[in-house]
Design an enzyme around this catalytic site. Structure first.
Site, short mmCIF file in Angstrom:
data_model
loop_
_atom_site.label_atom_id
_atom_site.label_comp_id
_atom_site.label_asym_id
_atom_site.label_seq_id
_atom_site.Cartn_x
_atom_site.Cartn_y
_atom_site.Cartn_z
CE LYS A 110 -3.96 -2.21 2.18
NZ LYS A 110 -4.53 -2.59 3.48
CE LYS A 189 -6.68 -10.38 -6.41
NZ LYS A 189 -7.29 -9.41 -5.59
CE LYS A 192 -12.55 -2.11 -2.31
NZ LYS A 192 -12.24 -3.53 -2.19
P1 ADP Z 1 -10.34 -5.61 -4.03
O1 ADP Z 1 -9.08 -6.24 -4.60
O2 ADP Z 1 -11.31 -5.27 -5.09
O3 ADP Z 1 -10.00 -4.44 -3.12
P2 ADP Z 1 -10.75 -7.03 -1.59
O4 ADP Z 1 -9.27 -7.02 -1.34
O5 ADP Z 1 -11.62 -6.15 -0.76
O6 ADP Z 1 -11.01 -6.70 -3.14
O7 ADP Z 1 -11.23 -8.52 -1.53
C1 ADP Z 1 -12.33 -9.01 -0.81
C2 ADP Z 1 -12.39 -10.51 -1.02
O8 ADP Z 1 -12.63 -10.82 -2.40
C3 ADP Z 1 -11.10 -11.23 -0.64
O9 ADP Z 1 -11.43 -12.46 -0.02
C4 ADP Z 1 -10.39 -11.48 -1.96
O10 ADP Z 1 -9.58 -12.63 -1.93
C5 ADP Z 1 -11.58 -11.66 -2.91
N1 ADP Z 1 -11.22 -11.20 -4.25
C6 ADP Z 1 -10.99 -9.92 -4.62
N2 ADP Z 1 -10.68 -9.83 -5.92
C7 ADP Z 1 -10.70 -11.09 -6.41
C8 ADP Z 1 -10.47 -11.67 -7.70
N3 ADP Z 1 -10.15 -10.92 -8.76
N4 ADP Z 1 -10.57 -13.01 -7.83
C9 ADP Z 1 -10.90 -13.78 -6.76
N5 ADP Z 1 -11.13 -13.30 -5.53
C10 ADP Z 1 -11.04 -11.97 -5.34
#
Ligand code: ADP
Ligand code: TRP
Length: 321
Positions: A110, A189, A192
């Protein structure tokens, strides 16, 4: 077996969240004791507008209920409704060597991305340890990026137990290798933070517009196309039954259709897949008081589990005098 999941309320839920985290959690309600909470304190590390944070909590609660979170079977609450978590966070801070946090990949990533470093970002894993330990969690299902955070929680729990006796259950992480990483519209991947997501719930026009932006290779309409490695195909197949990709594969290899056609098809498949959930969501959207009541009952249930644990902590540490 008590399974605990925390989800940050830091943005609109997308189909990566759905396949990577929400769907497995909803399914595990069948045979596990599921504890799921909306991590709004954690979301404060990225959201600094009060109204937005509040709105995101209600939005995520509405989405989860629509997608099958069953408040009768499971315990579902908002993190900030069980305040003891902040008390435990402080207590655990005393069992968290600085080096442990300095090594955290997530923090380093981050900061490398330019997010201003501050104490809440740095101590994020300690609050996460409090989330896990306060409810006697045995298993914490996570994506690969969160494994280290659960390991930190284990280290902290072991240190505390060494000092004060067997107070905390030592949690284990679980990574489901079958859960694929969902690609975003640019093939990276879906996340957001990369701005490449397909939201679970959006207006149909908006969804269609996003899907049209999926990056594809330029191949003449009449030519056969490769489905393997194609972003449109990789997204569509998540929504198709195992035997179902074949007709789509055939359309790719036959030629005569462009990626625009496959995008239209992908839009329809996704739109149909979420139709029943959208209908359920409309109900909760129109009954936000019911959502608030559900969260309140969830917080009460969670507090009941937390109480004996925090009581023991207060007692062994001498906070209670
Ligand atoms: P983001 O990457 O959009 O910020 P988060 O880190 O808040 O998403 O992820 C919340 C949950 O969703 C976690 O358990 C994460 O492993 C899962 N997740 C997020 N993006 C993906 C993806 N592209 N494929 C599979 N699982 C995902
Ligand atoms: N840090 C987790 C994530 O970004 C969210 C989270 C907060 C969490 N507290 C937790 C996950 C406790 C599991 C257990 O995905």
């Amino acid at each position: 077996m008590r399974v605990l999941t925390g989800i940050q309320t830091s943005g609109d839920l997308h189909i990566g969240n759905y396949f990577g985290s929400i769907k497995p959690m909803i399914e595990s309600q069948q045979d596990h004791e599921v504890f799921a909470f909306l991590a709004n304190y954690h979301a404060m590390t990225t959201i600094s507008e009060g109204e937005r944070l509040a709105q995101l909590s209600m939005q995520a609660a509405t989405d989860f209920l629509a997608l099958g979170m069953d408040p009768e079977k499971s315990t579902f609450w908002v993190q900030s409704d069980v305040k003891e978590v902040l008390e435990l966070y402080w207590v655990l801070s005393g069992f968290t060597p600085m080096g442990l946090l300095e090594r955290a990949h997530s923090y380093k990533d981050k900061v490398a991305k330019g997010i201003a470093s501050n104490h809440s970002l740095f101590s994020y894993p300690v609050l996460m340890a409090a989330d896990i330990l306060l409810f006697g969690s045995e298993v914490v299902p996570v994506g690969k990026d969160q494994i280290q955070h659960v390991e930190i929680a284990r280290d902290i729990a072991i240190k505390f137990n060494n000092q004060y006796g067997d107070i905390f259950t030592i949690p284990e992480f679980r990574v489901d290798e079958n859960v694929a990483t969902v690609p975003g519209i640019d093939g990276q991947k879906m996340s957001k933070s990369y701005g490449n997501t397909i939201p679970i719930f959006s207006e149909e026009k908006m969804q269609s517009k996003i899907i049209k932006k999926i990056v594809t290779e330029a191949v003449p309409m009449e030519d056969p196309k490769e489905f393997e490695g194609c972003n449109v195909y990789n997204i569509a197949k998540l929504f198709l039954d195992d035997e179902e990709p074949s007709p789509l594969q055939e359309r790719y290899t036959k030629g005569g259709e462009g990626h625009g056609h496959f995008k239209l098809y992908t839009h329809d498949v996704i739109w149909e897949y979420f139709r029943p959930y959208r209908e359920k969501r409309a109900y909760y959207e129109a009954h936000q008081d019911e959502v608030r009541d559900i969260l309140k009952v969830g917080a009460d249930k969670a507090s009941t589990v937390a109480q004996p644990i925090i009581d023991k902590v207060r007692s062994v540490t001498g906070i209670r005098y």
